[in-house]
Design a protein around this motif. Structure first.
Motif, PDB file in Angstrom:
ATOM      1  N   HIS A  56      -6.184   2.563  -4.000  1.00  0.00           N
ATOM      2  CA  HIS A  56      -6.553   3.302  -2.791  1.00  0.00           C
ATOM      3  C   HIS A  56      -7.983   2.961  -2.363  1.00  0.00           C
ATOM      4  O   HIS A  56      -8.268   2.865  -1.162  1.00  0.00           O
ATOM      5  N   ASP A  84      -0.252  10.027   1.240  1.00  0.00           N
ATOM      6  CA  ASP A  84      -0.605  11.357   0.735  1.00  0.00           C
ATOM      7  C   ASP A  84      -2.094  11.521   0.447  1.00  0.00           C
ATOM      8  O   ASP A  84      -2.542  12.628   0.141  1.00  0.00           O
ATOM      9  N   ARG A  85      -2.863  10.435   0.538  1.00  0.00           N
ATOM     10  CA  ARG A  85      -4.305  10.505   0.250  1.00  0.00           C
ATOM     11  C   ARG A  85      -5.110  10.585   1.548  1.00  0.00           C
ATOM     12  O   ARG A  85      -4.555  10.641   2.642  1.00  0.00           O
ATOM     13  N   GLU A  86      -6.438  10.551   1.377  1.00  0.00           N
ATOM     14  CA  GLU A  86      -7.342  10.631   2.531  1.00  0.00           C
ATOM     15  C   GLU A  86      -8.220   9.388   2.620  1.00  0.00           C
ATOM     16  O   GLU A  86      -8.469   8.718   1.617  1.00  0.00           O
ATOM     17  N   GLU A  90     -10.249  12.297   5.981  1.00  0.00           N
ATOM     18  CA  GLU A  90      -9.112  12.590   6.862  1.00  0.00           C
ATOM     19  C   GLU A  90      -7.836  12.090   6.208  1.00  0.00           C
ATOM     20  O   GLU A  90      -7.854  11.057   5.537  1.00  0.00           O
ATOM     21  N   PRO A  91      -6.697  12.784   6.430  1.00  0.00           N
ATOM     22  CA  PRO A  91      -5.434  12.222   5.946  1.00  0.00           C
ATOM     23  C   PRO A  91      -5.277  10.781   6.452  1.00  0.00           C
ATOM     24  O   PRO A  91      -5.613  10.490   7.609  1.00  0.00           O
ATOM     25  N   THR A  92      -4.797   9.903   5.599  1.00  0.00           N
ATOM     26  CA  THR A  92      -4.731   8.472   5.928  1.00  0.00           C
ATOM     27  C   THR A  92      -4.055   8.214   7.270  1.00  0.00           C
ATOM     28  O   THR A  92      -4.541   7.417   8.074  1.00  0.00           O
ATOM     29  N   ASN A  94      -3.714  10.173   9.907  1.00  0.00           N
ATOM     30  CA  ASN A  94      -4.586  10.597  11.010  1.00  0.00           C
ATOM     31  C   ASN A  94      -5.720   9.613  11.214  1.00  0.00           C
ATOM     32  O   ASN A  94      -6.074   9.274  12.349  1.00  0.00           O
ATOM     33  N   TYR A  95      -6.311   9.179  10.103  1.00  0.00           N
ATOM     34  CA  TYR A  95      -7.426   8.226  10.191  1.00  0.00           C
ATOM     35  C   TYR A  95      -6.989   6.957  10.921  1.00  0.00           C
ATOM     36  O   TYR A  95      -7.676   6.481  11.833  1.00  0.00           O
ATOM     37  N   LYS A 138       3.774  14.276   8.955  1.00  0.00           N
ATOM     38  CA  LYS A 138       2.425  13.720   8.776  1.00  0.00           C
ATOM     39  C   LYS A 138       2.021  12.786   9.919  1.00  0.00           C
ATOM     40  O   LYS A 138       0.873  12.362  10.000  1.00  0.00           O
TER      41      LYS A 138
END
Length: 300
Positions: A56, A84-86, A90-92, A94-95, A138
């Motif tokens: 990640h 599921d990570r950021e 920000e959630p991936t 969304n980013y 998501k």
């Protein structure tokens, strides 16, 4: 059957914007190899938790790099763990979309079954509907699932395409655009014949899709240039994208440039030469140059 709505802005981008898809979806089995290529050997970490944290970090470094943006990259394919990570708090998903204007896609398959009839079908995908619902919530736009063709065996190729399109119906019903990936091994002894059989099977299934049922096709760069032009022109095909499949970036780009209307969806060829040991400046420059070369090859 009720079909959930697609994100129209993302759909428009995938349909008409120039660019390519970045494949950042190495999962459990392929992650040690991806980390080794990046300069992190297996004896420097222990267990899946450490391994996925390191991969990640690598993906975050790629996604936050200045050259990694929606100007040249249409979409990024993610592994579930990455979704599921950021990234930068920000959630991936969304980013990627809000900060980079890159459409998020999720790899959903669980790897390959044992070889039969010269091919490897996908293993069963337990709780697939739950995963699709989670992905949709998501903000995921599409899915990707890979199977593998080793020989020009008509029975095996037919089975692969049947399985891909059957599962694709579940993705479509969940309001997602499936990427159908029946990869032909670049070392297949009858590669051209396998590709001819594959194209015929795909076209047969495309004819059975109804209006507004979108799919994307992710295919090995073919021996015969422009082999998949009929697929590109099909009204149900959003994009035909090419995997690098073990070709070097240079060879993959050369082959891609000869296949008009096909765009890249490269994994290894995108990250070729990137290492954990590089300074951010070196890393960003190399990634930017790779993105530009792949982007140019995707414009033809």
């Amino acid at each position: 059957m009720m079909i959930l709505e697609l994100n129209q802005e993302q759909l428009e981008k995938m349909k008409s914007h120039p660019g390519f898809i970045a494949a950042l979806d190495q999962s459990g089995g392929s992650t040690p190899g991806a980390l080794a290529d990046y300069g992190i050997e297996q004896d420097t970490y222990s267990g899946d938790d450490e391994m996925f944290a390191l991969v990640h970090q690598m993906r975050t470094r790629i996604m936050t790099s200045p050259g990694f943006s929606g100007d040249r990259i249409l979409a990024a394919i993610l592994f579930e763990d990455t979704m599921d990570r950021e990234v930068e708090g920000e959630p991936t998903v969304n980013y990627l979309w809000k900060q980079k204007q890159i459409v998020p896609i999720l790899k959903v398959d669980k790897g390959l079954a044992e070889e039969k009839d010269g091919v490897q079908l996908m293993k069963p995908i337990p709780q697939l509907d739950d995963l699709l619902m989670k992905a949709k919530k998501k903000g995921i736009f599409g899915t990707k699932m890979r199977s593998f063709i080793k020989h020009a065996n008509g029975t095996g190729i037919e089975a692969i395409v049947n399985q891909q399109f059957e599962l694709a119906q579940q993705m479509i019903a969940a309001g997602l655009v499936p990427i159908i990936e029946p990869e032909v091994d670049i070392h297949c002894p009858e590669k051209a014949m396998a590709e001819t059989l594959l194209k015929a099977a795909i076209l047969k299934h495309l004819e059975q899709l109804s209006k507004e049922q979108w799919v994307m096709l992710k295919l090995t760069l073919p021996e015969q240039d422009n082999l998949y032009s009929d697929c590109i022109e099909h009204s149900s095909v959003l994009r035909v994208v090419a995997l690098s499949g073990g070709y070097s970036q240079m060879e993959a780009n050369e082959r891609l440039g000869r296949n008009h209307g096909v765009i890249a969806s490269f994994s290894r060829a995108l990250t070729e030469g990137l290492t954990a040991q590089q300074t951010d400046g070196e890393f960003n420059t190399m990634l930017d140059e790779s993105i530009q070369r792949i982007y140019q090859a995707s414009l033809t």
